[in-house]
Motif scaffolding. Sequence first.
Motif, PDB file in Angstrom:
ATOM      1  N   TYR A   1       7.605  -0.588  -4.705  1.00 48.87           N
ATOM      2  CA  TYR A   1       8.419   0.399  -3.994  1.00 48.87           C
ATOM      3  C   TYR A   1       7.797   0.739  -2.641  1.00 48.87           C
ATOM      4  O   TYR A   1       8.466   0.750  -1.611  1.00 48.87           O
ATOM      5  CB  TYR A   1       8.582   1.667  -4.838  1.00 48.87           C
ATOM      6  N   ALA A   2       6.503   1.004  -2.633  1.00 51.27           N
ATOM      7  CA  ALA A   2       5.813   1.448  -1.415  1.00 51.27           C
ATOM      8  C   ALA A   2       5.714   0.351  -0.363  1.00 51.27           C
ATOM      9  O   ALA A   2       5.597   0.648   0.833  1.00 51.27           O
ATOM     10  CB  ALA A   2       4.418   1.953  -1.767  1.00 51.27           C
ATOM     11  N   TYR A   3       5.805  -0.894  -0.772  1.00 48.29           N
ATOM     12  CA  TYR A   3       5.637  -2.013   0.165  1.00 48.29           C
ATOM     13  C   TYR A   3       6.626  -1.932   1.337  1.00 48.29           C
ATOM     14  O   TYR A   3       6.288  -2.291   2.464  1.00 48.29           O
ATOM     15  CB  TYR A   3       5.782  -3.348  -0.570  1.00 48.29           C
ATOM     16  N   GLN A   4       7.798  -1.424   1.085  1.00 49.03           N
ATOM     17  CA  GLN A   4       8.807  -1.317   2.152  1.00 49.03           C
ATOM     18  C   GLN A   4       8.358  -0.404   3.283  1.00 49.03           C
ATOM     19  O   GLN A   4       8.899  -0.469   4.394  1.00 49.03           O
ATOM     20  CB  GLN A   4      10.137  -0.829   1.576  1.00 49.03           C
ATOM     21  N   PHE A   5       7.370   0.443   3.031  1.00 47.07           N
ATOM     22  CA  PHE A   5       6.880   1.377   4.036  1.00 47.07           C
ATOM     23  C   PHE A   5       5.616   0.876   4.738  1.00 47.07           C
ATOM     24  O   PHE A   5       5.014   1.614   5.517  1.00 47.07           O
ATOM     25  CB  PHE A   5       6.614   2.748   3.410  1.00 47.07           C
ATOM     26  N   THR A   6       5.201  -0.355   4.439  1.00 49.90           N
ATOM     27  CA  THR A   6       3.983  -0.881   5.057  1.00 49.90           C
ATOM     28  C   THR A   6       4.294  -1.504   6.414  1.00 49.90           C
ATOM     29  O   THR A   6       5.436  -1.851   6.709  1.00 49.90           O
ATOM     30  CB  THR A   6       3.295  -1.932   4.161  1.00 49.90           C
ATOM     31  N   MET A   7       3.249  -1.620   7.198  1.00 54.53           N
ATOM     32  CA  MET A   7       3.374  -2.245   8.521  1.00 54.53           C
ATOM     33  C   MET A   7       3.668  -3.735   8.334  1.00 54.53           C
ATOM     34  O   MET A   7       3.056  -4.373   7.467  1.00 54.53           O
ATOM     35  CB  MET A   7       2.074  -2.079   9.314  1.00 54.53           C
ATOM     36  N   PRO A   8       4.555  -4.304   9.115  1.00 57.85           N
ATOM     37  CA  PRO A   8       4.832  -5.736   9.013  1.00 57.85           C
ATOM     38  C   PRO A   8       3.540  -6.547   9.213  1.00 57.85           C
ATOM     39  O   PRO A   8       2.797  -6.307  10.166  1.00 57.85           O
ATOM     40  CB  PRO A   8       5.820  -6.002  10.149  1.00 57.85           C
ATOM     41  N   GLY A   9       3.268  -7.423   8.262  1.00 66.27           N
ATOM     42  CA  GLY A   9       2.081  -8.269   8.364  1.00 66.27           C
ATOM     43  C   GLY A   9       0.783  -7.599   7.948  1.00 66.27           C
ATOM     44  O   GLY A   9      -0.275  -8.217   8.020  1.00 66.27           O
ATOM     45  N   ASN A  10       0.824  -6.328   7.494  1.00 66.06           N
ATOM     46  CA  ASN A  10      -0.387  -5.641   7.071  1.00 66.06           C
ATOM     47  C   ASN A  10      -0.061  -4.697   5.920  1.00 66.06           C
ATOM     48  O   ASN A  10       0.247  -3.514   6.135  1.00 66.06           O
ATOM     49  CB  ASN A  10      -1.016  -4.867   8.235  1.00 66.06           C
TER      50      ASN A  10
ATOM     51  N   GLN B   1       1.516   0.895 -11.771  1.00 69.23           N
ATOM     52  CA  GLN B   1       0.951   0.847 -10.420  1.00 69.23           C
ATOM     53  C   GLN B   1       1.541  -0.313  -9.621  1.00 69.23           C
ATOM     54  O   GLN B   1       1.804  -0.182  -8.428  1.00 69.23           O
ATOM     55  CB  GLN B   1      -0.580   0.748 -10.485  1.00 69.23           C
ATOM     56  N   TRP B   2       1.756  -1.441 -10.274  1.00 69.06           N
ATOM     57  CA  TRP B   2       2.407  -2.574  -9.608  1.00 69.06           C
ATOM     58  C   TRP B   2       3.834  -2.184  -9.208  1.00 69.06           C
ATOM     59  O   TRP B   2       4.282  -2.466  -8.104  1.00 69.06           O
ATOM     60  CB  TRP B   2       2.391  -3.802 -10.508  1.00 69.06           C
ATOM     61  N   ALA B   3       4.537  -1.501 -10.100  1.00 67.87           N
ATOM     62  CA  ALA B   3       5.897  -1.052  -9.779  1.00 67.87           C
ATOM     63  C   ALA B   3       5.881  -0.077  -8.598  1.00 67.87           C
ATOM     64  O   ALA B   3       6.730  -0.169  -7.701  1.00 67.87           O
ATOM     65  CB  ALA B   3       6.536  -0.400 -11.005  1.00 67.87           C
TER      66      ALA B   3
ATOM     67  N   GLU C   1      -5.194   5.014  -2.672  1.00 71.44           N
ATOM     68  CA  GLU C   1      -5.600   5.112  -4.082  1.00 71.44           C
ATOM     69  C   GLU C   1      -4.884   4.061  -4.921  1.00 71.44           C
ATOM     70  O   GLU C   1      -5.465   3.467  -5.830  1.00 71.44           O
ATOM     71  CB  GLU C   1      -5.326   6.516  -4.617  1.00 71.44           C
ATOM     72  N   LEU C   2      -3.619   3.821  -4.613  1.00 70.46           N
ATOM     73  CA  LEU C   2      -2.840   2.798  -5.316  1.00 70.46           C
ATOM     74  C   LEU C   2      -3.430   1.416  -5.070  1.00 70.46           C
ATOM     75  O   LEU C   2      -3.608   0.629  -6.010  1.00 70.46           O
ATOM     76  CB  LEU C   2      -1.378   2.855  -4.868  1.00 70.46           C
ATOM     77  N   LEU C   3      -3.756   1.103  -3.831  1.00 70.67           N
ATOM     78  CA  LEU C   3      -4.359  -0.189  -3.503  1.00 70.67           C
ATOM     79  C   LEU C   3      -5.697  -0.368  -4.224  1.00 70.67           C
ATOM     80  O   LEU C   3      -5.982  -1.448  -4.770  1.00 70.67           O
ATOM     81  CB  LEU C   3      -4.561  -0.345  -1.995  1.00 70.67           C
ATOM     82  N   THR C   4      -6.490   0.678  -4.235  1.00 72.52           N
ATOM     83  CA  THR C   4      -7.785   0.619  -4.924  1.00 72.52           C
ATOM     84  C   THR C   4      -7.591   0.396  -6.423  1.00 72.52           C
ATOM     85  O   THR C   4      -8.283  -0.423  -7.034  1.00 72.52           O
ATOM     86  CB  THR C   4      -8.592   1.912  -4.671  1.00 72.52           C
ATOM     87  N   ALA C   5      -6.648   1.110  -7.004  1.00 72.61           N
ATOM     88  CA  ALA C   5      -6.389   0.975  -8.437  1.00 72.61           C
ATOM     89  C   ALA C   5      -5.932  -0.447  -8.783  1.00 72.61           C
ATOM     90  O   ALA C   5      -6.380  -1.020  -9.784  1.00 72.61           O
ATOM     91  CB  ALA C   5      -5.338   1.989  -8.886  1.00 72.61           C
ATOM     92  N   LEU C   6      -5.060  -1.013  -7.969  1.00 72.69           N
ATOM     93  CA  LEU C   6      -4.588  -2.382  -8.233  1.00 72.69           C
ATOM     94  C   LEU C   6      -5.706  -3.402  -8.061  1.00 72.69           C
ATOM     95  O   LEU C   6      -5.739  -4.408  -8.758  1.00 72.69           O
ATOM     96  CB  LEU C   6      -3.422  -2.738  -7.310  1.00 72.69           C
ATOM     97  N   SER C   7      -6.621  -3.147  -7.141  1.00 74.61           N
ATOM     98  CA  SER C   7      -7.699  -4.091  -6.833  1.00 74.61           C
ATOM     99  C   SER C   7      -8.868  -3.999  -7.800  1.00 74.61           C
ATOM    100  O   SER C   7      -9.695  -4.908  -7.848  1.00 74.61           O
ATOM    101  CB  SER C   7      -8.235  -3.834  -5.421  1.00 74.61           C
ATOM    102  N   THR C   8      -8.945  -2.923  -8.560  1.00 72.00           N
ATOM    103  CA  THR C   8     -10.094  -2.678  -9.430  1.00 72.00           C
ATOM    104  C   THR C   8      -9.715  -2.916 -10.879  1.00 72.00           C
ATOM    105  O   THR C   8      -8.926  -2.157 -11.446  1.00 72.00           O
ATOM    106  CB  THR C   8     -10.597  -1.224  -9.254  1.00 72.00           C
ATOM    107  N   GLU C   9     -10.295  -3.960 -11.463  1.00 73.40           N
ATOM    108  CA  GLU C   9     -10.018  -4.217 -12.871  1.00 73.40           C
ATOM    109  C   GLU C   9     -10.834  -3.298 -13.754  1.00 73.40           C
ATOM    110  O   GLU C   9     -11.986  -3.012 -13.467  1.00 73.40           O
ATOM    111  CB  GLU C   9     -10.312  -5.678 -13.214  1.00 73.40           C
ATOM    112  N   LYS C  10     -10.181  -2.841 -14.821  1.00 75.02           N
ATOM    113  CA  LYS C  10     -10.823  -1.948 -15.779  1.00 75.02           C
ATOM    114  C   LYS C  10     -10.958  -2.671 -17.110  1.00 75.02           C
ATOM    115  O   LYS C  10     -10.485  -3.797 -17.268  1.00 75.02           O
ATOM    116  CB  LYS C  10      -9.955  -0.695 -15.960  1.00 75.02           C
ATOM    117  N   LYS C  11     -11.541  -1.989 -18.063  1.00 76.87           N
ATOM    118  CA  LYS C  11     -11.582  -2.508 -19.426  1.00 76.87           C
ATOM    119  C   LYS C  11     -10.153  -2.496 -19.967  1.00 76.87           C
ATOM    120  O   LYS C  11      -9.368  -1.598 -19.634  1.00 76.87           O
ATOM    121  CB  LYS C  11     -12.451  -1.630 -20.314  1.00 76.87           C
TER     122      LYS C  11
END
Length: 171
Positions: free
Chosen positions: A91-100, A85-87, A119-129
């Motif tokens: 990759y997806a970061y290049q498609f984000t709005m500058p500064g957001n 998910q981090w990987a 969904e990717l942002l939620t998955a990265l932000s949510t720690e699991k067991k």
Amino acid sequence: MIIETYQSRLVLDILKSGSVYRAKPNLRLKGEYAALIDMLGLSCECPIFGVIKGKKQRTFGKVSGSVKLILDVPEEEVHLTEFSQWADFLYAYQFTMPGNYRSLKPSIEGEITHREFQELLTALSTEKKLSEYKSPQVVLEKLEPSWLRSYKLLHVGRKDIFSRLRRALGK
């Protein structure tokens, strides 16, 4: 929790001197790292990455340091993400709005949908067991000298590089 991380010899020297090591931002990935810090609620300038000893490990195919550190880190200091998910986020970061980093540019067409990205942002932000991760990636704010259990110097010096090159060329 036993954590492995690859760092420079300088980091080892800092820890051996009894000082806390805090990473400085990588200019090439400054935005991506700032986003991860925000998602995980970290208090640092730059995350430090590692893996859990004995768990499935994945990397981007290169070791970034010359020393393998074995650390015994208190569980409350360990933040986890799924490596894949981090990987995907990198990759997806290049498609984000500058500064957001939370918003995609309107014209990304076919690279990633807004829903997939959220969904990717939620998955990265949510720690699991720990048992729920396929390839857990450890994220730390700092390295404490008291966490250092052992280390191994990796000999990837100039001589080693030329030896590998000669072998690869069959000489």
